[in-house]
Design an enzyme around this catalytic site. Structure first.
Site, mmCIF file in Angstrom:
data_model
loop_
_atom_site.group_PDB
_atom_site.id
_atom_site.type_symbol
_atom_site.label_atom_id
_atom_site.label_comp_id
_atom_site.label_asym_id
_atom_site.label_seq_id
_atom_site.Cartn_x
_atom_site.Cartn_y
_atom_site.Cartn_z
ATOM 1 N N GLU A 332 12.641 54.700 16.684
ATOM 2 C CA GLU A 332 11.357 54.098 16.320
ATOM 3 C C GLU A 332 10.254 55.125 16.094
ATOM 4 O OE1 GLU A 332 10.553 51.102 19.270
ATOM 5 O OE2 GLU A 332 12.273 49.894 18.676
ATOM 6 N N ASN A 375 17.029 55.919 14.367
ATOM 7 C CA ASN A 375 17.161 54.468 14.530
ATOM 8 C C ASN A 375 15.796 53.808 14.454
ATOM 9 O OD1 ASN A 375 18.907 52.215 15.257
ATOM 10 N ND2 ASN A 375 17.888 52.186 17.251
ATOM 11 N N HIS A 410 16.855 43.397 14.329
ATOM 12 C CA HIS A 410 16.364 42.278 15.140
ATOM 13 C C HIS A 410 15.718 41.290 14.168
ATOM 14 C CE1 HIS A 410 17.040 44.206 18.984
ATOM 15 N NE2 HIS A 410 16.396 45.278 18.594
ATOM 16 N N GLU A 439 21.281 47.031 16.674
ATOM 17 C CA GLU A 439 20.702 46.173 17.721
ATOM 18 C C GLU A 439 20.550 44.731 17.244
ATOM 19 O OE1 GLU A 439 17.112 47.752 19.422
ATOM 20 O OE2 GLU A 439 17.801 49.818 19.272
ATOM 21 N N ASP A 441 20.280 40.945 16.534
ATOM 22 C CA ASP A 441 20.240 39.607 17.127
ATOM 23 C C ASP A 441 19.427 38.692 16.228
ATOM 24 O OD1 ASP A 441 17.717 40.632 17.861
ATOM 25 O OD2 ASP A 441 18.207 40.737 19.983
HETATM 26 C C1 XIL Z 1 15.183 46.724 25.237
HETATM 27 C C2 XIL Z 1 16.123 46.321 26.343
HETATM 28 O O1 XIL Z 1 17.100 45.456 25.832
HETATM 29 C C3 XIL Z 1 15.350 45.636 27.434
HETATM 30 O O2 XIL Z 1 16.177 45.348 28.534
HETATM 31 C C4 XIL Z 1 14.209 46.519 27.872
HETATM 32 O O3 XIL Z 1 13.414 45.811 28.786
HETATM 33 C C5 XIL Z 1 13.358 46.942 26.694
HETATM 34 O O4 XIL Z 1 14.153 47.548 25.717
HETATM 35 N N1 XIL Z 1 14.511 48.271 20.438
HETATM 36 C C6 XIL Z 1 15.253 49.213 21.099
HETATM 37 C C7 XIL Z 1 15.884 48.885 22.398
HETATM 38 O O5 XIL Z 1 15.504 50.290 20.546
HETATM 39 O O6 XIL Z 1 15.996 50.014 23.230
HETATM 40 C C8 XIL Z 1 15.145 47.787 23.100
HETATM 41 O O7 XIL Z 1 15.887 47.450 24.264
HETATM 42 C C9 XIL Z 1 14.963 46.596 22.194
HETATM 43 C C10 XIL Z 1 14.140 46.999 20.988
#
Ligand code: XIL
Length: 694
Positions: A332, A375, A410, A439, A441
């Site tokens: 990020e 990422n 996401h 990641e 979802d």
């Molecule tokens: C999230 C975890 O899933 C949570 O448990 C934690 O509280 C916060 O981070 N982007 C990312 C991940 O790169 O590392 C994040 O993971 C979700 C968003």
């Protein structure tokens, strides 16, 4: 989701935990989603007997006492007053009450004491093992007032070793007095996983590894079984982040990361490392100067910060050098609203772009086997991905060893579209980098004001369609996509339960009881077994599961007769349809291994390996057999199927048209219906030549 661009910093502790319930797992050979059992309450504290019911103060001076001043139910509650620190508060020992590996729901009602006005409370657990304490939030900061009761509810799984374990309530800051009442600790009895449905990793065997982000709870009992069955890649959701691995300078904690890596080794899974450098979940000490003050942009601080970065990557990357196949080296770092596209994190303000250069170079040295990724989220948004593209292009031109781009993916039920996802991947093709979905979802929500405690059927259907649209794109670009990871295992535990607001979300492929959702069926290319009936969560909530909701509904003959989405839109199928007209290939010398990898009441999954035993390569192939018992194929992958009566013809996909000489192989899989009996075929021909078996 649009709100992601405004994500707030999160000070989160790793998800914890561990396991093993002594419960005997009865593996029911059924793929009918099990219905939700009623929660079992193992402890409740209503304080109606006038005592403190095992609750005690955490500190040494505050007063924890039964109170008749206010009550949530009945006439009494528990009052904590005389607090001198925010961490003071009522605590209850649960070591002998909870079972490791079981996820419990913690619920308590709270209210500020009269005159205290508005107070921020949170509920946490303290876990100790051999003298080391860990604190983890179960319910984030919640506003309560002196005018009424507010419920705090959250879930937590004890997964680690513990010789002390307690729940407590504290204020976020200040020392206000407060009441709690009607505490309860409950759990849903675990359901056996469905053992007879196709595993995701076999369905995508010829496409890309399929992964899940996990914590230690997901390694245990039923969740561990689900993880091992379906996934061949794993990411630590939190356990490899800086706050988890190096909370204090030079003092490393490997417990949770080691457990995840050990699980991956034991189950032959790849490991994605996440993450070396992020602006979140990084301990404050990292950004303090030599005097312990927040760094300002000086040359000395830049040197100090980069040396800490290097030491951290050497330690973490080095430890897992043999295990991690891909690292999210930086996470990020893009802000598309900056003209240079770079997020103004402390990393950036102290070092400019050098933290990124250093991170990749050190990572390459210390973890030479790992592919190195940059990422980010919202890479489907053009403005953002263009900045990311420019950065990667610049880094590569400088010789910084960037191997790939990670797309977090996401999203939610309406966003991003398949077309947007396609553009996202296509944008980076000219760079020649690997791409991974890191990641993924699909939230069931499209606005922060929505909230459901069980997911409506229409949302689950939209979610299934969204996943399907994305996977169609991933398969289309499978030559460029080297991994696809979901950010979680099942809906029982997801980061979206607390982000961007606190509410239950249901973003994954398996439900809160670990059962396959419509999204799972759409992803594997089959119609959901619940498509013509109630959606699975409502079905599972109904008193009696109907046998008609078995997955056999999906691999039914009618599914293949109608233009099923899987058959007609599978990108892996379409190119081969035109690429390999059956019958035109040269004769072959061959061996065929036909395996039924899973079978349920009226469906089964078959896997077939063809070995070229001849001395010439086979270029384009058609494998034929005849079913003996009326079996009807309704989906295949890594191939194109055709069936006429009992006669089956499977032709190659575009990418596996060639089978090398002297032992080269091609594999494919399929879903089929069956009834009565399911005899394996024993006569196969490849391009017209009979094959041996085995
Ligand atoms: C999230 C975890 O899933 C949570 O448990 C934690 O509280 C916060 O981070 N982007 C990312 C991940 O790169 O590392 C994040 O993971 C979700 C968003």
């Amino acid at each position: 989701m649009p709100t992601l661009s405004s994500r707030a910093g999160r000070a989160t502790l790793g998800v914890l935990t561990l396991t093993l319930s002594a419960l005997t797992v009865v593996v029911a050979a059924t793929s009918t989603p099990v219905r939700a059992a009623d929660p079992v309450t193992v402890l409740s504290s209503g304080f109606e007997d006038g005592t403190v019911q095992g609750w005690a103060r955490r500190g040494t001076v505050e007063v924890v006492e039964n109170s008749a001043t206010v009550a949530h139910a009945g006439t009494r509650s528990l009052l904590t007053s005389g607090r001198t620190a925010s961490w003071n508060g009522p605590s209850r020992d649960l070591l002998a009450t909870v079972t490791r590996g079981t996820r419990y729901t913690y619920s308590v009602w709270a209210r500020a004491a009269a005159g205290a006005g508005s107070v921020q409370l949170r509920m946490s657990v303290e876990r100790r093992w051999q003298g080391t304490a860990n604190y983890e939030q179960v319910v984030n900061s919640t506003t309560v007032t002196d005018g009424g009761w507010t419920q705090l509810t959250g879930g937590y799984t004890l997964a680690n070793d513990a010789d002390f374990f307690a729940v407590y309530v504290e204020t976020v800051s200040g020392t206000a007095s407060f009441h709690i009442d009607d505490f309860s600790l409950s759990y849903l009895p675990p359901s056996p996983i469905q053992t007879d449905i196709p595993s995701l990793k076999s369905v995508f065997a010829n496409d890309f590894p399929i992964g899940a982000a996990v914590g230690r709870p997901q390694l245990l009992a039923e969740r561990g079984q689900l993880l091992a069955k379906h996934f061949n890649s794993v990411t630590a959701g939190n356990a490899m982040k800086w706050d988890a691995t190096e909370p204090t300078e030079g003092v490393y904690t490997w417990t949770d990361a080691d457990a995840i890596v050990a699980f991956a080794r034991a189950n032959a899974m790849k490991v994605r490392g996440h993450t070396f450098v992020w602006h979140n979940q990084t301990p404050a000490w990292v950004f303090n100067d030599a005097n312990g003050q927040p760094m300002t942009a000086t040359a000395a601080n830049k040197t100090l910060l980069l040396s800490r970065l290097e030491a951290h990557i050497r330690a973490v990357g080095g430890r897992y050098a043999d295990d991690v196949s891909a690292w999210d080296v930086v996470n990020e770092v893009i802000d598309e609203n900056q003209s240079d596209g770079l997020r103004r994190s402390t990393w950036y303000t102290i070092t400019g772009l050098d933290y990124i250069r250093t991170a990749f170079r050190v990572a390459r040295q210390v973890a030479p086997k790992a592919k190195l990724f940059i990422n980010d989220y919202n890479t489907n948004v053009q403005a953002k991905r263009d900045k990311l593209y420019n950065l990667v292009a610049q880094l590569k031109s400088e010789g910084v060893p960037v191997d790939g781009v990670g797309h977090q993916q996401h999203g939610n039920i309406s966003w991003p579209t398949g077309a947007e996802t396609d553009s996202m991947i296509a944008t980076f093709l000219p760079l020649g980098v690997e791409q991974q979905i890191t990641e993924m979802d699909v939230s069931i929500y499209t606005s922060n004001s929505e909230s459901f405690t069980t997911p409506p059927a229409d949302r689950l259907a939209s979610q299934a369609a969204r996943y399907k649209a994305w996977f169609d794109v991933f398969r289309k670009y499978k030559a460029n996509i080297t991994s696809v990871t979901l950010w979680g295992l099942a809906d029982d535990e997801t980061w979206l339960d607390s982000y961007p607001v606190s509410r239950k979300d249901f973003p994954l492929l398996f439900d809160v009881q670990l059962q396959a959702k419509p999204a799972y069926w759409s992803v594997i290319g089959a119609a959901s077994p619940t498509a013509s009936g109630p959606a699975s969560p409502s079905a599972s909530a109904s008193p009696s599961p109907s046998p008609s909701r078995s997955p056999s509904a999906s691999p039914s003959p009618s599914a293949s007769a109608s233009p099923s989405p899987s058959a007609s839109r599978s990108p892996s199928a379409s190119p081969s349809a035109s690429a390999s007209p059956s019958g035109s290939q040269a004769p072959a010398s061959c061996r065929v291994k036909y395996t039924v990898t899973s079978q349920w009441n009226t469906g089964f999954q078959g896997d077939v390996v063809i070995t070229n035993t001849g001395s010439a390569a086979v270029s384009g192939w058609a494998l034929r057999w005849t079913f003996a018992n009326g079996q009807v194929i309704n989906q295949s992958w890594s191939s194109v199927y055709a069936q006429s009566g009992a006669n089956v013809t499977i032709t190659n996909a575009a990418w596996n048209a060639t089978i090398g000489a002297n032992g080269g192989t091609a594999s494919f899989g399929f879903l089929s219906s069956w009834s009565g009996s399911n005899t394996a075929p024993v006569a196969f021909t490849l391009n017209g030549s009979a094959c041996t078996l085995g």
